[in-house]
Scaffold this active site. Sequence first.
Site, PDB file in Angstrom:
ATOM      1  N   SER A  34      10.679 -51.788 -69.466  1.00 44.28           N
ATOM      2  CA  SER A  34      11.202 -50.491 -69.248  1.00 44.28           C
ATOM      3  C   SER A  34      12.615 -50.380 -69.224  1.00 44.28           C
ATOM      4  O   SER A  34      13.332 -49.515 -68.638  1.00 44.28           O
ATOM      5  CB  SER A  34      10.790 -49.654 -67.822  1.00 44.28           C
ATOM      6  OG  SER A  34       9.403 -49.742 -67.660  1.00 44.28           O
ATOM      7  N   HIS A  51      -1.174 -30.035 -82.179  1.00 43.85           N
ATOM      8  CA  HIS A  51       0.191 -30.396 -81.305  1.00 43.85           C
ATOM      9  C   HIS A  51       1.413 -30.296 -81.871  1.00 43.85           C
ATOM     10  O   HIS A  51       1.953 -31.175 -82.448  1.00 43.85           O
ATOM     11  CB  HIS A  51      -0.264 -32.059 -80.829  1.00 43.85           C
ATOM     12  CG  HIS A  51      -1.601 -32.162 -79.953  1.00 43.85           C
ATOM     13  ND1 HIS A  51      -1.338 -32.014 -78.694  1.00 43.85           N
ATOM     14  CD2 HIS A  51      -2.700 -32.320 -80.378  1.00 43.85           C
ATOM     15  CE1 HIS A  51      -2.464 -32.467 -78.092  1.00 43.85           C
ATOM     16  NE2 HIS A  51      -3.473 -32.465 -79.218  1.00 43.85           N
ATOM     17  N   GLN A  77      21.123 -64.828 -68.846  1.00 45.79           N
ATOM     18  CA  GLN A  77      20.942 -66.041 -69.278  1.00 45.79           C
ATOM     19  C   GLN A  77      19.616 -66.832 -69.301  1.00 45.79           C
ATOM     20  O   GLN A  77      19.261 -67.476 -70.320  1.00 45.79           O
ATOM     21  CB  GLN A  77      21.913 -67.192 -68.319  1.00 45.79           C
ATOM     22  CG  GLN A  77      23.371 -66.555 -68.280  1.00 45.79           C
ATOM     23  CD  GLN A  77      24.065 -67.739 -67.118  1.00 45.79           C
ATOM     24  OE1 GLN A  77      23.926 -68.846 -67.274  1.00 45.79           O
ATOM     25  NE2 GLN A  77      25.038 -66.975 -66.503  1.00 45.79           N
ATOM     26  N   GLU A  96       4.024 -30.351 -80.531  1.00 42.16           N
ATOM     27  CA  GLU A  96       5.122 -31.103 -79.915  1.00 42.16           C
ATOM     28  C   GLU A  96       5.508 -32.229 -80.594  1.00 42.16           C
ATOM     29  O   GLU A  96       6.677 -33.023 -80.288  1.00 42.16           O
ATOM     30  CB  GLU A  96       4.479 -31.342 -78.301  1.00 42.16           C
ATOM     31  CG  GLU A  96       3.558 -32.340 -78.041  1.00 42.16           C
ATOM     32  CD  GLU A  96       2.211 -31.866 -78.283  1.00 42.16           C
ATOM     33  OE1 GLU A  96       2.039 -30.716 -78.761  1.00 42.16           O
ATOM     34  OE2 GLU A  96       1.228 -32.499 -77.661  1.00 42.16           O
ATOM     35  N   CYS A 127      -3.969 -27.300 -77.518  1.00 43.15           N
ATOM     36  CA  CYS A 127      -5.057 -28.020 -77.487  1.00 43.15           C
ATOM     37  C   CYS A 127      -6.044 -27.484 -76.328  1.00 43.15           C
ATOM     38  O   CYS A 127      -6.632 -26.413 -76.569  1.00 43.15           O
ATOM     39  CB  CYS A 127      -4.940 -29.373 -77.762  1.00 43.15           C
ATOM     40  SG  CYS A 127      -6.162 -30.115 -78.552  1.00 43.15           S
ATOM     41  N   GLY A 142      14.389 -49.424 -71.846  1.00 38.44           N
ATOM     42  CA  GLY A 142      14.493 -48.936 -73.103  1.00 38.44           C
ATOM     43  C   GLY A 142      14.598 -49.467 -74.469  1.00 38.44           C
ATOM     44  O   GLY A 142      15.674 -48.924 -75.146  1.00 38.44           O
ATOM     45  N   LYS A 143      13.841 -50.300 -74.928  1.00 43.12           N
ATOM     46  CA  LYS A 143      13.933 -51.004 -76.251  1.00 43.12           C
ATOM     47  C   LYS A 143      13.818 -49.839 -77.233  1.00 43.12           C
ATOM     48  O   LYS A 143      14.630 -49.820 -78.321  1.00 43.12           O
ATOM     49  CB  LYS A 143      12.975 -51.901 -76.538  1.00 43.12           C
ATOM     50  CG  LYS A 143      13.499 -53.137 -75.971  1.00 43.12           C
ATOM     51  CD  LYS A 143      12.240 -54.148 -76.323  1.00 43.12           C
ATOM     52  CE  LYS A 143      11.139 -53.893 -75.909  1.00 43.12           C
ATOM     53  NZ  LYS A 143      10.205 -54.850 -75.031  1.00 43.12           N
TER      54      LYS A 143
END
Length: 533
Positions: free
Chosen positions: A15, A508, A194, A510, A383, A17-18
């Site tokens: 988490s 969908h 490190q 979105e 949907c 944020g890659k």
Amino acid sequence: MDTKYVFVTGGVTSSLGKGIISASLAKLLQKRGYRVTIQKFDPYLNVDPGTMNPYEHGECYVTDDGAETDLDLGHYERFLNVPTSQANNVTTGRVYQTVINNEREGKYLGKTVQIIPHVTDEIQRRMKILGDSGDYDIVITELGGTVGDIESLPYVESVRQLKRKLGSDDSVVIHLTLVPYLAAAGELKTKPTQHSVQKLLEAGVQPDILVCRTEHKLSKEVRNKISLFCNVNQNAVIESIDASTIYEVPLLMEKEKLDKVVLAKLRLPSNSEADLDTWKDFLFKLKHPKDEISIGLVGKYVELPDAYKSIIEAFIHAGAINECKVHLKLIASENINEDNVIEKLKGFDGILVAPGFGDRGIEGKISTIKYLRENKIPFFGICLGMQCAVIEYARNVLGIEDAHSAEMKDTKNPVIDLMENQKDISQKGGTMRLGAYKCKLEKGSKSYTAYGKQIISERHRHRYEFNSKYLKKFEKKGMKAVGINPDNDLVEVIEIPDHPWFVGVQYHPELKSTVDAPHPLFVRFVKAVLENK
Ligand code: GLN
């Protein structure tokens, strides 16, 4: 020019944020004129996330070619405004499936099939598919998971091998880590970074660039320390400070010169600056709204907003273009009933009823829609949300009391029914109606006005459909099918013309909203809510 490869790995914790860092870098490179794509490799054993519960995995993002993929692909599309495809998301399950099929077909000529070389070769083959297409100058590959996980090892090994084969000018490894702030010590700590780099080194990969997630600015000393101990150049220690919105990250990365460092490493020119004017314009509007509205999202996975990621982002795009702050609140459909619906929906200017599967909370959705229809409050159904609007209308306007969806109940009046070509399907994975289909809109409808054209293409993920046997009855009583698939006549869009905004779509929308091209239905819905307020 040869395709260049950027690998993005993550350390210390998940988490960080890659996906956003990858998408931001891609945006900066794209704005410099490079053709860029991003792909994600996920280390789990599911063949795709389509079979996973949203609570496990968040939203399942669907591409034009019908792949059920990780929600990070949504970020890639929202940032780049370029469609992704099946090739952009690979899982361990998919890799093993191919390797095992190859083995059964005798393709390994009697060899013992092993993780190295057979699995790692298959991973590398897939890492190069998009690059080999000739459509891209730069392919960014994000590795899911965290370096050090057992599942990640074959991927890190594949990166090591591929990096060797590609040569150092054609590949670059970015490692994303966390630099935590210890309040008691009053200091940023570099040790986790490190250790995380040591983990990568154990696997034979020296990162070229470190992107350091932090809550506080990295001082020169901290940068120097990371540079020295992790063996990366000083200008390759990139600060990634917490941002107020993910859409600010490309600008933060530009300031840190992430794109320039990447280009220098790849020996690519970076003379011209990235043209981020439209992006900045979007951000300005996002941060300086002239109006505000409150929208409720009625759904069943409300504890985990990631389950509705693309809807939430589509409202951000649509809000910005309307210069309007959309306060979006998730409401649990399970807790709504005929008696409390007024109280539950108090204060909302418009409601979106969410997609979903199964019958939990279904009656709450139906009560919500009845209230919105009767009180002329803007309603947008996606949907399952559209299917609930059909059920509600059948019960309360057409007087078909036992009307329901065949998904939820065995009924004599399945106004929503299993699609004909779904009836013999027993396997769950990848067997829904998936991906892009055409739809023809009726001129004069609200949807037509929003899109400004008659033929549209939208993405699907469902097994059930509007039961056309009932269509005439609906139309006679005021609910219109204004969008129809021209190839198979399936109903795609329903509207009640005599209502400020009552639109339900089987697809969908979105999934196709991006910063550069906010989705027309979300844009018009926000506008309708504003006008109706
Ligand atoms: N469960 C419904 C169907 O399969 C709706 C699916 C959805 O909302 N994505 O048709």
